[in-house]
Design a protein around this motif. Structure first.
Motif, mmCIF file in Angstrom:
data_model
loop_
_atom_site.group_PDB
_atom_site.id
_atom_site.type_symbol
_atom_site.label_atom_id
_atom_site.label_comp_id
_atom_site.label_asym_id
_atom_site.label_seq_id
_atom_site.Cartn_x
_atom_site.Cartn_y
_atom_site.Cartn_z
ATOM 1 N N GLU A 55 0.843 -1.190 0.000
ATOM 2 C CA GLU A 55 0.000 0.000 0.000
ATOM 3 C C GLU A 55 0.879 1.241 0.000
ATOM 4 O OE1 GLU A 55 -3.642 1.902 2.686
ATOM 5 O OE2 GLU A 55 -2.279 0.430 3.580
ATOM 6 N N SER A 79 -3.939 6.474 -9.518
ATOM 7 C CA SER A 79 -4.468 5.113 -9.503
ATOM 8 C C SER A 79 -4.326 4.458 -10.872
ATOM 9 C CB SER A 79 -5.941 5.143 -9.068
ATOM 10 O OG SER A 79 -6.495 3.848 -9.068
ATOM 11 N N ALA A 80 -4.630 5.210 -11.923
ATOM 12 C CA ALA A 80 -4.504 4.664 -13.275
ATOM 13 C C ALA A 80 -3.049 4.377 -13.618
ATOM 14 C CB ALA A 80 -5.109 5.635 -14.281
ATOM 15 N N ARG A 84 -2.786 -0.796 -10.578
ATOM 16 C CA ARG A 84 -3.233 -1.801 -9.607
ATOM 17 C C ARG A 84 -3.874 -1.095 -8.432
ATOM 18 N NH1 ARG A 84 -0.164 -1.944 -4.931
ATOM 19 N NH2 ARG A 84 1.988 -1.149 -5.007
ATOM 20 N N PRO A 85 -4.670 -1.816 -7.637
ATOM 21 C CA PRO A 85 -5.133 -1.230 -6.375
ATOM 22 C C PRO A 85 -3.953 -1.021 -5.441
ATOM 23 C CG PRO A 85 -6.397 -3.201 -6.962
ATOM 24 C CD PRO A 85 -5.207 -3.169 -7.866
ATOM 25 N N THR A 88 -3.795 4.797 -1.317
ATOM 26 C CA THR A 88 -4.688 5.291 -0.267
ATOM 27 C C THR A 88 -4.450 6.778 -0.097
ATOM 28 O OG1 THR A 88 -4.800 3.176 0.890
ATOM 29 C CG2 THR A 88 -5.277 5.143 2.178
ATOM 30 N N PRO A 149 -9.698 4.036 -11.551
ATOM 31 C CA PRO A 149 -10.029 2.692 -12.030
ATOM 32 C C PRO A 149 -10.013 1.633 -10.935
ATOM 33 C CG PRO A 149 -7.779 3.262 -12.632
ATOM 34 C CD PRO A 149 -8.384 4.493 -12.033
ATOM 35 N N HIS A 150 -9.438 1.974 -9.783
ATOM 36 C CA HIS A 150 -9.403 1.058 -8.647
ATOM 37 C C HIS A 150 -9.912 1.798 -7.419
ATOM 38 C CE1 HIS A 150 -6.883 -1.487 -11.180
ATOM 39 N NE2 HIS A 150 -6.104 -0.439 -11.384
ATOM 40 N N PRO A 151 -10.492 1.079 -6.456
ATOM 41 C CA PRO A 151 -10.959 1.763 -5.245
ATOM 42 C C PRO A 151 -9.825 2.493 -4.538
ATOM 43 C CG PRO A 151 -11.804 -0.492 -5.345
ATOM 44 C CD PRO A 151 -10.786 -0.365 -6.446
ATOM 45 N N VAL A 152 -10.121 3.701 -4.080
ATOM 46 C CA VAL A 152 -9.140 4.505 -3.343
ATOM 47 C C VAL A 152 -9.720 4.845 -1.978
ATOM 48 C CG1 VAL A 152 -7.838 6.667 -3.247
ATOM 49 C CG2 VAL A 152 -8.124 5.479 -5.437
#
Length: 306
Positions: A55, A79-80, A84-85, A88, A149-152
Motif C-alpha cells: 500500500e 491510480s490509473a 493496480r489497487p 490510499t 479505475p481502482h478503489p481509493v
C-alpha cells in the motif's frame, strides 16, 4: 498487525527502490508526506508500477490549497498510472501556521471546511456526480470528474471529535500522528467507531503514526526523538492529542526501548484500537545506520508474522 514505514527519498528512482525493498521485506505500507519531492504523487505512481501489493498512502495531503474536484482527478491519475489497487489517500486541513501564515488563506473553520471537503471528495472517488454548495467548498462535477479505475480509500487526519465523526461517517478511517495507545483507546477509537456504526459503514481503519526506536537506553532514544521533533512545537492540533494521551511531548509518545519493550508497546497499541502502525524510524547513538537497521529488523519481523 499491519506495519508500514515512512516513505520518502531524495529522487524518484530512490523512492521506487525504497518501495521495492519495503515490499520484499514484508512491510504492508509506505506513508508519504505532502512535501516529499515537492509533491509525492508522481513518484508514488512510479513506485506503484514497480511493486505488486504494498500500500502506498499519503499522510497527508493538505486540503486547503487544492480543490476537492482537482484532488479527485489527481488521485484518479495516480491510480490509473499505478495499474493496480493499493493507493490510499490521506488528507487533512494541516495547521494554522502553514495555511494562514504561508499560504495566506483563512483557517477560521477547519472543521467545517474539512467536512465539506471530505463529503465532496469521497463522493467523486466513488464515481458519483456531486452537486454540492457549501460555505467553504462548492462543486458541480458532472462531466468534470474522472473516477479512479481502482478503489481509493480515504483517510482523514482526525484528532478533534468533529473530524473523527467525519472520518467515520464519510471516509474509511483516520491516519494519526503522535496519538499514543491511551489517546486511541480513550478518544479516537470510541468516536470514530460510533460514527461508522451510526452511518452503517464498515469498521474504520485507524493508522497510528509514531516515532519508533529500538535501543537499549530508552532515555537516550527519547532524547533522539525530541531532537527531531522541533517542527511540531506550536502546532496546537498535535499538542491536544499529546495531552489526551498523557504525553508532555513527542518523546513521551514515541515507542522506544529494547526489542522486548517495543514489541510489548506495539501489541498494546493494536490492543487499544489501532489497525495499522505507521512507524517513523528514529536512529539513536553514534552509529545511526546500525540503529535504524535494528529497529527496521524488529518491525520487519512483526510485519512478516502477520
Amino acid at each position: 498487525m499491519r506495519i508500514g514505514l515512512t516513505g520518502g527519498a531524495s529522487s524518484p528512482d530512490k523512492l521506487v527502490d525504497q518501495a521495492v525493498r519495503a515490499e520484499a521485506d514484508g512491510f504492508h505500507a509506505l506513508w508519504y508526506a505532502s512535501t516529499v519531492l515537492g509533491d509525492p504523487l508522481v513518484a508514488m505512481a512510479l513506485a506503484g508500477r514497480a511493486t505488486c501489493a504494498i500500500e502506498l498512502g499519503t499522510a497527508v495531503l493538505q486540503t486547503y490549497p487544492c480543490h476537492p474536484l482537482l484532488q479527485a482527478n489527481r488521485v484518479g491519475s495516480v491510480s490509473a498510472a499505478m495499474g493496480r489497487p493499493g493507493f490510499t489517500l490521506g488528507i487533512g486541513p494541516s495547521h494554522a501556521p502553514l495555511v494562514r501564515d504561508v499560504y495566506g488563506m483563512s483557517y477560521d473553520h477547519p472543521g467545517r471546511s474539512t467536512e465539506e471537503y471530505v463529503r465532496i471528495l469521497a463522493g467523486l472517488l466513488r464515481g458519483e456526480t456531486v452537486d454540492f454548495d457549501g460555505e467553504d467548498w462548492t462543486t458541480h462535477g458532472a462531466g468534470r470528474s474522472v473516477p479512479p479505475p481502482h478503489p481509493v480509500p480515504v483517510l482523514v487526519s482526525a484528532m478533534s471529535p468533529r473530524l473523527l465523526r467525519v472520518a467515520g461517517q464519510y471516509a474509511d478511517g483516520t491516519v494519526l500522528w503522535m496519538a499514543s495507545a491511551k489517546a486511541i483507546e480513550t478518544h479516537v477509537a470510541p468516536r470514530i467507531r460510533a460514527a461508522t456504526a451510526a452511518a452503517a459503514r464498515p469498521e474504520p481503519r485507524i493508522v497510528a503514526g509514531l516515532p519508533v526506536a529500538v535501543h537499549d537506553d530508552a532515555a537516550e532514544a527519547r532524547a533522539a526523538v525530541a531532537a527531531t521533533s522541533g517542527v511540531y512545537a506550536g502546532m496546537s492540533n498535535y499538542q491536544r492529542i499529546l495531552d489526551i494521551g498523557g504525553s508532555a511531548g513527542p518523546a513521551d509518545a514515541a515507542v522506544v526501548g529494547d526489542e522486548k519493550a517495543v514489541r510489548a508497546q506495539l501489541h498494546g497499541l493494536f490492543d487499544s484500537g489501532a489497525t495499522d502502525l505507521w512507524a517513523a524510524i528514529v536512529p539513536v547513538g553514534d552509529d545511526k545506520a546500525a540503529s535504524a537497521r535494528r529497529t527496521r529488523a524488529l518491525l520487519g519481523e512483526l510485519a512478516a508474522a502477520n
